[in-house]
Scaffold this motif. Sequence first.
Motif, PDB file in Angstrom:
ATOM      1  N   GLN A 227     -38.567 -83.862 -55.843  1.00  0.00           N
ATOM      2  CA  GLN A 227     -37.601 -83.407 -56.835  1.00  0.00           C
ATOM      3  C   GLN A 227     -37.240 -84.517 -57.817  1.00  0.00           C
ATOM      4  O   GLN A 227     -37.320 -85.706 -57.494  1.00  0.00           O
ATOM      5  CB  GLN A 227     -36.315 -82.917 -56.160  1.00  0.00           C
ATOM      6  CG  GLN A 227     -36.495 -81.668 -55.307  1.00  0.00           C
ATOM      7  CD  GLN A 227     -35.172 -81.152 -54.767  1.00  0.00           C
ATOM      8  OE1 GLN A 227     -34.214 -81.895 -54.617  1.00  0.00           O
ATOM      9  NE2 GLN A 227     -35.123 -79.853 -54.480  1.00  0.00           N
ATOM     10  N   GLN A 231     -34.326 -80.842 -59.142  1.00  0.00           N
ATOM     11  CA  GLN A 231     -35.278 -79.792 -59.494  1.00  0.00           C
ATOM     12  C   GLN A 231     -36.635 -80.074 -58.849  1.00  0.00           C
ATOM     13  O   GLN A 231     -37.206 -81.148 -59.027  1.00  0.00           O
ATOM     14  CB  GLN A 231     -35.428 -79.706 -61.009  1.00  0.00           C
ATOM     15  CG  GLN A 231     -34.134 -79.406 -61.730  1.00  0.00           C
ATOM     16  CD  GLN A 231     -33.519 -78.077 -61.314  1.00  0.00           C
ATOM     17  OE1 GLN A 231     -34.197 -77.051 -61.301  1.00  0.00           O
ATOM     18  NE2 GLN A 231     -32.229 -78.097 -60.975  1.00  0.00           N
ATOM     19  N   TYR A 233     -40.508 -80.212 -58.262  1.00  0.00           N
ATOM     20  CA  TYR A 233     -41.716 -80.177 -59.089  1.00  0.00           C
ATOM     21  C   TYR A 233     -43.002 -80.233 -58.271  1.00  0.00           C
ATOM     22  O   TYR A 233     -44.084 -80.081 -58.831  1.00  0.00           O
ATOM     23  CB  TYR A 233     -41.703 -81.293 -60.137  1.00  0.00           C
ATOM     24  CG  TYR A 233     -41.876 -82.702 -59.615  1.00  0.00           C
ATOM     25  CD1 TYR A 233     -43.149 -83.274 -59.512  1.00  0.00           C
ATOM     26  CD2 TYR A 233     -40.776 -83.466 -59.245  1.00  0.00           C
ATOM     27  CE1 TYR A 233     -43.302 -84.566 -59.056  1.00  0.00           C
ATOM     28  CE2 TYR A 233     -40.932 -84.759 -58.793  1.00  0.00           C
ATOM     29  CZ  TYR A 233     -42.195 -85.307 -58.696  1.00  0.00           C
ATOM     30  OH  TYR A 233     -42.352 -86.588 -58.228  1.00  0.00           O
TER      31      TYR A 233
END
Length: 313
Positions: A227, A231, A233
Motif C-alpha cells: 500500500q 491504498q 497497489y
Amino acid sequence: MIARLVLLAALLTPVAAQAAPSGPGWQLVWSDEFRAPKIDKTKWSLDVDCWGGGNGERQCYTGRLRNARIAQGKLVITARAERTTGPALPASQRPDPTQPGALVTRDYSSARLTTRGKASWRYGRIEVRANLPEGQGTWPAIWMLPEATTYGTWAASGEIDILEAVNLGVPCAACAGGKEDTILGTLHFGKPWPGNTHKGTEAHHPEVLKGYHTYAIEWQPDQMIWQIDGQTYAVRQRSEWWTSGSATPGAPFDQPFHLILNLAFGGDLAETRGLKGVSNTNFPKRFLIDWVRVWQKPLLTASIAPVDQARGQ
C-alpha cells in the motif's frame, strides 16, 4: 543555501497523527519516531561495506554522521558524491567478520540501517513514512531479509521489498506527468542464486515526487498486500511463492524477517532505466524517514522471535 532551506522545509513538514491500521486487533509492537538526538543503536545497526549489494551499486556504506543522522525528528540518509574507501565485502561474507579484509574505493558514500539481530518479525504490518530522493541513479529502498537462512542462501530464504524506486523525477515518456514516478513492491524466492526468481508490481504514483508518503506491507500467512497512503497497489497470494528449501505452504515467508532502510546509488536496476547510467547533478541526495511502525495481531503471530519480545513497544 537554497539546498539547506529546501532540506529544512522538508524536515519540518507536519507529522501525521499516529493511528492504528484499519480493522480490529492491531497492536503496535515496535516503532522508531526518530525523536532522539542520535540514531538508537539498540534498534539499528549501520552496515559498513563497499560491496554494492550484488547489484553493481556504486556506493560505500558508512557509519558516519554525514551519511546517516537524526535531524528535526527525521532520519536523514544522505548519499554523497565523494571518494570513499571501505571493506570490499559485507561482514557476513568475510572470513573474519570482525576484520575489514580487502578494501575498495568507490565514488559515492551512503548509509544502510538494519534491525538485524535486534528486532525481527513474522507477519504483521510494516509502515514507513518517507520522502524519497530524486535523480538518475538514486535507489532508495525499504525492505526485509530473513533473520536466519532457514531454507538456504539468497533467495531460497526469501526477500521482501516493501518499497523501491529508482531515478525518480527524471524524464519518462511512459509516465503521465513526463517524469519517472514508479514505485516497486517485490518478493524474491525460489532457489539459491542463480536459480532465484521473483514476483513484483510496478505502479505509477506521481504523488511520490512531492513530500512524505506512507509505504506499507501487510504480511499475512496466505498473502502480501502493498500500500501507499493506505491504498492497495499490489497483492501476492501464497500460491505465487515457493522455496527449494521446503515444501511447507507459505515458505519461505513463514519465518522472522528484519527491516532494512538504505539509499543506494547506481547499480543494475537504476542504471538501465530512465536516462541510463548515473548523474552527478544535485548532490547530495537525501532519503528522509519520518517514522517506522510495526503492527501485529497476536492471534496471527503465535510464534514471535524472542528478540521481538525483548524489544517490543
